[in-house]
Design a protein around this motif. Sequence first.
Motif, PDB file in Angstrom:
ATOM      1  N   LEU A 121       0.835  -1.207   0.000  1.00  0.00           N
ATOM      2  CA  LEU A 121       0.000   0.000   0.000  1.00  0.00           C
ATOM      3  C   LEU A 121       0.867   1.254   0.000  1.00  0.00           C
ATOM      4  O   LEU A 121       0.551   2.238  -0.691  1.00  0.00           O
ATOM      5  N   TRP A 122       1.957   1.221   0.777  1.00  0.00           N
ATOM      6  CA  TRP A 122       2.881   2.352   0.771  1.00  0.00           C
ATOM      7  C   TRP A 122       3.526   2.509  -0.601  1.00  0.00           C
ATOM      8  O   TRP A 122       3.705   3.642  -1.093  1.00  0.00           O
ATOM      9  N   GLN A 123       3.891   1.389  -1.221  1.00  0.00           N
ATOM     10  CA  GLN A 123       4.487   1.452  -2.548  1.00  0.00           C
ATOM     11  C   GLN A 123       3.493   2.000  -3.575  1.00  0.00           C
ATOM     12  O   GLN A 123       3.870   2.724  -4.492  1.00  0.00           O
ATOM     13  N   GLU A 124       2.232   1.652  -3.397  1.00  0.00           N
ATOM     14  CA  GLU A 124       1.202   2.153  -4.308  1.00  0.00           C
ATOM     15  C   GLU A 124       1.103   3.672  -4.234  1.00  0.00           C
ATOM     16  O   GLU A 124       1.021   4.353  -5.267  1.00  0.00           O
ATOM     17  N   LEU A 125       1.105   4.225  -3.025  1.00  0.00           N
ATOM     18  CA  LEU A 125       1.052   5.676  -2.864  1.00  0.00           C
ATOM     19  C   LEU A 125       2.357   6.341  -3.300  1.00  0.00           C
ATOM     20  O   LEU A 125       2.354   7.472  -3.796  1.00  0.00           O
ATOM     21  N   ALA A 126       3.476   5.626  -3.124  1.00  0.00           N
ATOM     22  CA  ALA A 126       4.762   6.178  -3.557  1.00  0.00           C
ATOM     23  C   ALA A 126       4.857   6.215  -5.076  1.00  0.00           C
ATOM     24  O   ALA A 126       5.378   7.176  -5.659  1.00  0.00           O
ATOM     25  N   HIS A 127       4.360   5.179  -5.754  1.00  0.00           N
ATOM     26  CA  HIS A 127       4.391   5.167  -7.219  1.00  0.00           C
ATOM     27  C   HIS A 127       3.510   6.254  -7.814  1.00  0.00           C
ATOM     28  O   HIS A 127       3.744   6.713  -8.929  1.00  0.00           O
ATOM     29  N   ALA A 128       2.510   6.685  -7.053  1.00  0.00           N
ATOM     30  CA  ALA A 128       1.666   7.793  -7.516  1.00  0.00           C
ATOM     31  C   ALA A 128       2.335   9.139  -7.289  1.00  0.00           C
ATOM     32  O   ALA A 128       1.773  10.174  -7.674  1.00  0.00           O
ATOM     33  N   GLY A 129       3.537   9.146  -6.669  1.00  0.00           N
ATOM     34  CA  GLY A 129       4.243  10.391  -6.407  1.00  0.00           C
ATOM     35  C   GLY A 129       3.652  11.199  -5.276  1.00  0.00           C
ATOM     36  O   GLY A 129       3.884  12.402  -5.181  1.00  0.00           O
ATOM     37  N   TRP A 130       2.905  10.516  -4.381  1.00  0.00           N
ATOM     38  CA  TRP A 130       2.192  11.241  -3.331  1.00  0.00           C
ATOM     39  C   TRP A 130       2.970  11.280  -2.019  1.00  0.00           C
ATOM     40  O   TRP A 130       2.808  12.201  -1.239  1.00  0.00           O
ATOM     41  N   LEU A 131       3.813  10.295  -1.769  1.00  0.00           N
ATOM     42  CA  LEU A 131       4.608  10.282  -0.539  1.00  0.00           C
ATOM     43  C   LEU A 131       5.888   9.493  -0.737  1.00  0.00           C
ATOM     44  O   LEU A 131       6.060   8.787  -1.733  1.00  0.00           O
ATOM     45  N   GLU A 132       6.784   9.640   0.231  1.00  0.00           N
ATOM     46  CA  GLU A 132       7.978   8.813   0.288  1.00  0.00           C
ATOM     47  C   GLU A 132       7.688   7.612   1.172  1.00  0.00           C
ATOM     48  O   GLU A 132       7.191   7.771   2.288  1.00  0.00           O
ATOM     49  N   PRO A 133       7.948   6.404   0.700  1.00  0.00           N
ATOM     50  CA  PRO A 133       7.614   5.220   1.500  1.00  0.00           C
ATOM     51  C   PRO A 133       8.431   5.177   2.781  1.00  0.00           C
ATOM     52  O   PRO A 133       9.548   5.705   2.848  1.00  0.00           O
ATOM     53  N   PRO A 134       7.905   4.541   3.822  1.00  0.00           N
ATOM     54  CA  PRO A 134       8.638   4.447   5.095  1.00  0.00           C
ATOM     55  C   PRO A 134       9.785   3.451   4.995  1.00  0.00           C
ATOM     56  O   PRO A 134       9.931   2.719   4.012  1.00  0.00           O
ATOM     57  N   ALA A 135      10.590   3.428   6.049  1.00  0.00           N
ATOM     58  CA  ALA A 135      11.666   2.444   6.133  1.00  0.00           C
ATOM     59  C   ALA A 135      11.066   1.051   6.271  1.00  0.00           C
ATOM     60  O   ALA A 135       9.854   0.880   6.437  1.00  0.00           O
ATOM     61  N   VAL A 136      11.937   0.048   6.204  1.00  0.00           N
ATOM     62  CA  VAL A 136      11.451  -1.328   6.179  1.00  0.00           C
ATOM     63  C   VAL A 136      10.712  -1.672   7.459  1.00  0.00           C
ATOM     64  O   VAL A 136       9.592  -2.186   7.433  1.00  0.00           O
ATOM     65  N   ARG A 137      11.272  -1.380   8.625  1.00  0.00           N
ATOM     66  CA  ARG A 137      10.638  -1.732   9.890  1.00  0.00           C
ATOM     67  C   ARG A 137      10.672  -0.548  10.861  1.00  0.00           C
ATOM     68  O   ARG A 137      11.331  -0.597  11.906  1.00  0.00           O
TER      69      ARG A 137
END
Length: 267
Positions: A121-137
């Motif tokens: 889900l984070w990757q989906e929002l990141a691919h849309a250019g909307w946010l930077e994904p969080p760290a792994v853990r």
Amino acid sequence: MLLALTRDRSGRTWRLADTCAACAAATSHTAVVPDTLVNSPRPLPSACAPPQPLVGLWAESDQRLRVREMLTYLGAALPRFTSPAARLLGLQCALRTNSHGHVRLPTGLLRGMRLGGHRELWQELAHAGWLEPPAVRPVPVQVRLLDAAVLDQGPGRRARCRATHWALRPAPLALPAAPPALRLTALVLAAHTSVDAEHSADMDVLARLCGHNPQQTGELLDRLVTTRTLEAWHHNRETDEVLWHLPQPRGRARPAVRPGRHQAPRC
């Protein structure tokens, strides 16, 4: 004529313009500004504060309005194919962000939303250019939003925080244990629910905010009727308006009054 909000591909430039409904629907990255943005109720002065029940109703109406505005924004800022789960996550991030775009999400919140561990889900929002994904853990989860439109919100963080809690259980259509698609549909309906017995919204608006096409949105509305979350709904194809009815609250049966030991004498 409608007031439409359109953004460019980078998300840094926004334009307000009067347009017809057909042009607004045909233009990409465009959302219609609801009338409630202009005609929202203003708080009364402290000298004439309303009774406590009215204060509670107005507070809930204000939270509903903030969530409705943010859903409208996400309908224009995110691609049409963004999944319902990612939209629910994006809503929490948009309402919880600070003025620098930084968001911290407690682990318990994601677990309660049944979205914990779904890194896609984070990757989906990141691919849309909307946010930077969080760290792994990360504990708690920390992200940074890239769209400048959410960094300068009028309501304070405390008011937006109350709206985030309402979005998790949007009365009277709360479905905490349902799949994300059904939860998002119920949230969109709750955000468009009025004080009248009959509630309505355009099918195109509901479909865009739910991230589905009109046929899929109709199927989700049918499921809400099956689960008795809605009493009924109807699509007026001439006006493209969807009307829905909420179940009537069942009154509690009054217990029979039993005579006590000390009864008054009969006249």
